[in-house]
Design an enzyme around this catalytic site. Structure first.
Site, mmCIF file in Angstrom:
data_model
loop_
_atom_site.group_PDB
_atom_site.id
_atom_site.type_symbol
_atom_site.label_atom_id
_atom_site.label_comp_id
_atom_site.label_asym_id
_atom_site.label_seq_id
_atom_site.Cartn_x
_atom_site.Cartn_y
_atom_site.Cartn_z
ATOM 1 N N SER A 1 1.223 -1.201 -0.084
ATOM 2 C CA SER A 1 -0.116 0.175 0.117
ATOM 3 C C SER A 1 0.970 1.237 0.068
ATOM 4 O O SER A 1 1.980 1.491 1.500
ATOM 5 C CB SER A 1 -0.979 -0.273 1.120
ATOM 6 O OG SER A 1 -1.088 1.461 1.678
ATOM 7 N N HIS B 1 -0.887 -1.623 -4.194
ATOM 8 C CA HIS B 1 -2.393 -0.607 -3.384
ATOM 9 C C HIS B 1 -2.580 1.016 -3.474
ATOM 10 O O HIS B 1 -1.489 1.380 -2.433
ATOM 11 C CB HIS B 1 -2.459 -1.436 -2.225
ATOM 12 C CG HIS B 1 -3.999 -1.640 -1.415
ATOM 13 N ND1 HIS B 1 -5.137 -2.007 -1.893
ATOM 14 C CD2 HIS B 1 -3.945 -1.138 -0.347
ATOM 15 C CE1 HIS B 1 -5.863 -1.667 -1.415
ATOM 16 N NE2 HIS B 1 -5.715 -1.017 0.138
ATOM 17 N N ASP C 1 -4.266 3.871 -2.065
ATOM 18 C CA ASP C 1 -5.591 4.042 -1.115
ATOM 19 C C ASP C 1 -5.914 5.582 -1.578
ATOM 20 O O ASP C 1 -5.601 6.594 -1.066
ATOM 21 C CB ASP C 1 -5.425 3.966 0.083
ATOM 22 C CG ASP C 1 -4.866 2.599 0.770
ATOM 23 O OD1 ASP C 1 -5.642 1.946 0.977
ATOM 24 O OD2 ASP C 1 -3.863 2.385 1.106
ATOM 25 N N MET D 1 -8.165 8.060 -0.753
ATOM 26 C CA MET D 1 -9.631 8.784 0.709
ATOM 27 C C MET D 1 -9.753 9.922 1.034
ATOM 28 O O MET D 1 -9.004 10.796 0.314
ATOM 29 C CB MET D 1 -8.366 9.320 2.178
ATOM 30 C CG MET D 1 -8.495 7.488 2.491
ATOM 31 S SD MET D 1 -7.318 7.701 3.953
ATOM 32 C CE MET D 1 -6.699 5.364 3.723
ATOM 33 N N HIS E 1 -8.016 1.239 -4.065
ATOM 34 C CA HIS E 1 -9.038 1.100 -3.257
ATOM 35 C C HIS E 1 -9.713 2.416 -2.682
ATOM 36 O O HIS E 1 -9.434 3.525 -2.077
ATOM 37 C CB HIS E 1 -8.318 0.754 -1.396
ATOM 38 C CG HIS E 1 -9.036 0.188 -0.441
ATOM 39 N ND1 HIS E 1 -8.523 0.007 0.540
ATOM 40 C CD2 HIS E 1 -10.892 0.250 -0.681
ATOM 41 C CE1 HIS E 1 -9.486 0.106 1.702
ATOM 42 N NE2 HIS E 1 -10.428 0.117 1.266
ATOM 43 N N MET F 1 -12.016 5.155 -0.775
ATOM 44 C CA MET F 1 -12.263 4.945 0.502
ATOM 45 C C MET F 1 -13.204 6.055 0.209
ATOM 46 O O MET F 1 -12.640 7.441 1.391
ATOM 47 C CB MET F 1 -11.357 4.802 1.560
ATOM 48 C CG MET F 1 -11.411 3.874 2.119
ATOM 49 S SD MET F 1 -10.126 3.514 3.382
ATOM 50 C CE MET F 1 -8.591 3.394 1.791
ATOM 51 N N MET G 1 -11.546 -5.586 5.072
ATOM 52 C CA MET G 1 -11.147 -4.831 6.017
ATOM 53 C C MET G 1 -10.295 -5.022 6.550
ATOM 54 O O MET G 1 -11.108 -5.742 8.290
ATOM 55 C CB MET G 1 -11.100 -3.523 6.179
ATOM 56 C CG MET G 1 -11.142 -2.210 4.903
ATOM 57 S SD MET G 1 -9.662 -1.746 4.208
ATOM 58 C CE MET G 1 -9.197 -1.172 5.752
ATOM 59 N N PHE H 1 -6.120 4.438 7.842
ATOM 60 C CA PHE H 1 -4.683 5.470 8.433
ATOM 61 C C PHE H 1 -3.552 4.278 7.929
ATOM 62 O O PHE H 1 -4.548 3.219 8.122
ATOM 63 C CB PHE H 1 -5.454 5.728 10.186
ATOM 64 C CG PHE H 1 -5.715 6.798 10.098
ATOM 65 C CD1 PHE H 1 -4.959 8.156 9.823
ATOM 66 C CD2 PHE H 1 -7.063 6.613 10.528
ATOM 67 C CE1 PHE H 1 -5.885 9.460 9.904
ATOM 68 C CE2 PHE H 1 -7.605 7.892 11.114
ATOM 69 C CZ PHE H 1 -7.110 9.160 10.179
ATOM 70 N N GLY H 2 -3.173 4.054 8.375
ATOM 71 C CA GLY H 2 -1.790 2.681 7.498
ATOM 72 C C GLY H 2 -1.419 2.404 9.354
ATOM 73 O O GLY H 2 -1.740 3.858 9.746
ATOM 74 N N GLY H 3 -0.547 1.914 9.154
ATOM 75 C CA GLY H 3 0.189 1.702 10.534
ATOM 76 C C GLY H 3 -1.129 1.644 11.827
ATOM 77 O O GLY H 3 -0.428 1.036 13.114
ATOM 78 N N ASP I 1 -7.052 -5.920 4.291
ATOM 79 C CA ASP I 1 -5.996 -5.128 3.695
ATOM 80 C C ASP I 1 -6.057 -4.024 5.101
ATOM 81 O O ASP I 1 -6.767 -4.152 5.978
ATOM 82 C CB ASP I 1 -6.738 -4.284 2.819
ATOM 83 C CG ASP I 1 -6.149 -2.823 2.522
ATOM 84 O OD1 ASP I 1 -5.297 -2.821 3.988
ATOM 85 O OD2 ASP I 1 -6.533 -2.518 2.406
ATOM 86 N N GLY I 2 -4.376 -4.427 5.829
ATOM 87 C CA GLY I 2 -4.169 -3.787 7.522
ATOM 88 C C GLY I 2 -3.941 -4.153 8.475
ATOM 89 O O GLY I 2 -4.547 -5.557 9.116
ATOM 90 N N GLY J 1 0.981 -2.400 4.004
ATOM 91 C CA GLY J 1 2.383 -0.283 3.719
ATOM 92 C C GLY J 1 2.620 -0.536 4.887
ATOM 93 O O GLY J 1 3.759 -0.271 4.473
ATOM 94 N N SER J 2 2.929 -1.003 6.017
ATOM 95 C CA SER J 2 3.905 0.079 6.730
ATOM 96 C C SER J 2 4.673 -0.847 7.286
ATOM 97 O O SER J 2 5.844 -1.200 7.545
ATOM 98 C CB SER J 2 3.379 0.369 8.384
ATOM 99 O OG SER J 2 2.402 -0.586 9.447
HETATM 100 O O1 LIG Z 1 -6.737 0.991 3.123
HETATM 101 C C1 LIG Z 1 -5.928 1.206 4.455
HETATM 102 C C2 LIG Z 1 -6.103 1.756 5.247
HETATM 103 O O2 LIG Z 1 -7.206 2.518 5.131
HETATM 104 C C3 LIG Z 1 -4.983 0.675 4.382
HETATM 105 O O3 LIG Z 1 -4.928 -0.003 2.616
HETATM 106 C C4 LIG Z 1 -3.127 1.228 4.952
HETATM 107 O O4 LIG Z 1 -2.480 1.659 3.960
HETATM 108 C C5 LIG Z 1 -2.515 -0.246 4.829
HETATM 109 O O5 LIG Z 1 -1.871 -0.028 5.652
HETATM 110 P P1 LIG Z 1 -0.974 -1.027 7.274
HETATM 111 O O6 LIG Z 1 -1.687 -1.599 8.016
HETATM 112 O O7 LIG Z 1 -0.305 -2.348 5.792
HETATM 113 O O8 LIG Z 1 -0.204 -0.037 7.378
HETATM 114 FE FE LIG Z 2 -6.689 0.118 1.371
#
Ligand SMILES: O=C(CO)[C@@H](O)[C@H](O)COP(=O)(O)O
Ligand SMILES: [Fe+2]
Length: 225
Positions: free
Chosen positions: A12, A37, A39, A41, A70, A72, A141, A147-149, A179-180, A201-202
């Site tokens: 991501s 990926h 995102d 928003m 994705h 949102m 999800m 948010f990531g992380g 995802d997440g 992502g993170s």
């Molecule tokens: O859609 C989302 C958050 O809304 C994700 O795609 C996050 O970006 C995933 O991030 P990590 O949890 O892997 O850091």
């Molecule tokens: Fe996502």
């Protein structure tokens, strides 16, 4: 569980360095990513604001792998053709963000993209009931979006198993994306529950060795029956 499942890793870019986005997506593709990926928003459907079709178009020439958008955002229909023109391959949205679920899925397909439906941790799977034949991807999800992380919500494992059964029963080739909070140390458990596509992502961006992390994830996945 089928042993012939193909596992896909989808970094991501929410956690990428936006000042060096072209280089970041090239690096992650070279490191073995299967999808980018992306995102989106809108500070309305979720309390954060990110990137849109112009950025998708800007990164498109930098990678060969599919771009997995994705959404949102609410509403979704107006922005779908823009992302298709910008080079998106998959477009997913949340059912709460459209008045007409079937129409929005059809719009994605009519614009030449693969269609996905995204479920928040608290969203019921009943939305799947009448639209399985229009889906190429189901996105679960495992954190609340925005948010990531964040940390993986364990209850998602049960939901993944339920969706795996629905996909297998449908006989269709539908990706089950999670995802997440996906990391090297929980990816095998998530795959064991039935997922085949992993957004991270993170766990990847901001780390010194993208290839090492993706290879480590694949090693974990190799142990999954
Ligand atoms: O859609 C989302 C958050 O809304 C994700 O795609 C996050 O970006 C995933 O991030 P990590 O949890 O892997 O850091
Ligand atoms: Fe996502």
């Amino acid at each position: 569980m089928s042993q012939s499942r193909t596992f896909r890793i989808a970094p991501s870019i929410l956690s990428a360095d936006f000042a060096r986005l072209g280089e970041e997506v090239r690096n992650v593709e070279a490191a073995g990513a299967d999808l980018i990926h992306f995102d989106v928003m809108d500070n309305h459907y979720v309390p954060n604001l990110t990137i849109g079709p112009m950025v998708c178009q800007a990164i498109r020439p930098h990678v060969q792998i599919p771009i997995d958008v994705h959404l949102m955002v609410k509403p979704v229909d107006r922005i779908i053709p823009d992302f298709a023109k910008a080079g998106a391959n998959y477009i997913s949205f949340h059912p709460e963000a459209t008045e007409h679920l079937d129409r929005s899925l059809q719009l994605i397909r009519d614009n030449g993209c693969k269609a996905g439906l995204a479920f928040n941790p608290g969203t019921s799977l009943h939305y799947l009931e009448h639209v399985m034949d229009k889906l190429d991807l189901i996105l679960l999800m495992s954190v609340n979006p925005g948010f990531g992380g964040q940390s993986f919500i364990p209850h998602t494992l049960k939901k993944i198993a339920e969706v795996r059964k629905l996909i297998d029963a449908s006989g269709r080739d539908i990706l089950l994306q999670v995802d997440g909070g996906v990391k090297t140390d929980n990816i095998a458990e998530i795959a064991q529950a039935g997922a085949d596509t992993f957004v991270a992502g993170s766990a990847i961006f901001g780390k010194p060795d993208y290839a090492g992390i993706i290879a480590g994830m694949r090693r974990e996945l190799a142990s999954v029956k």
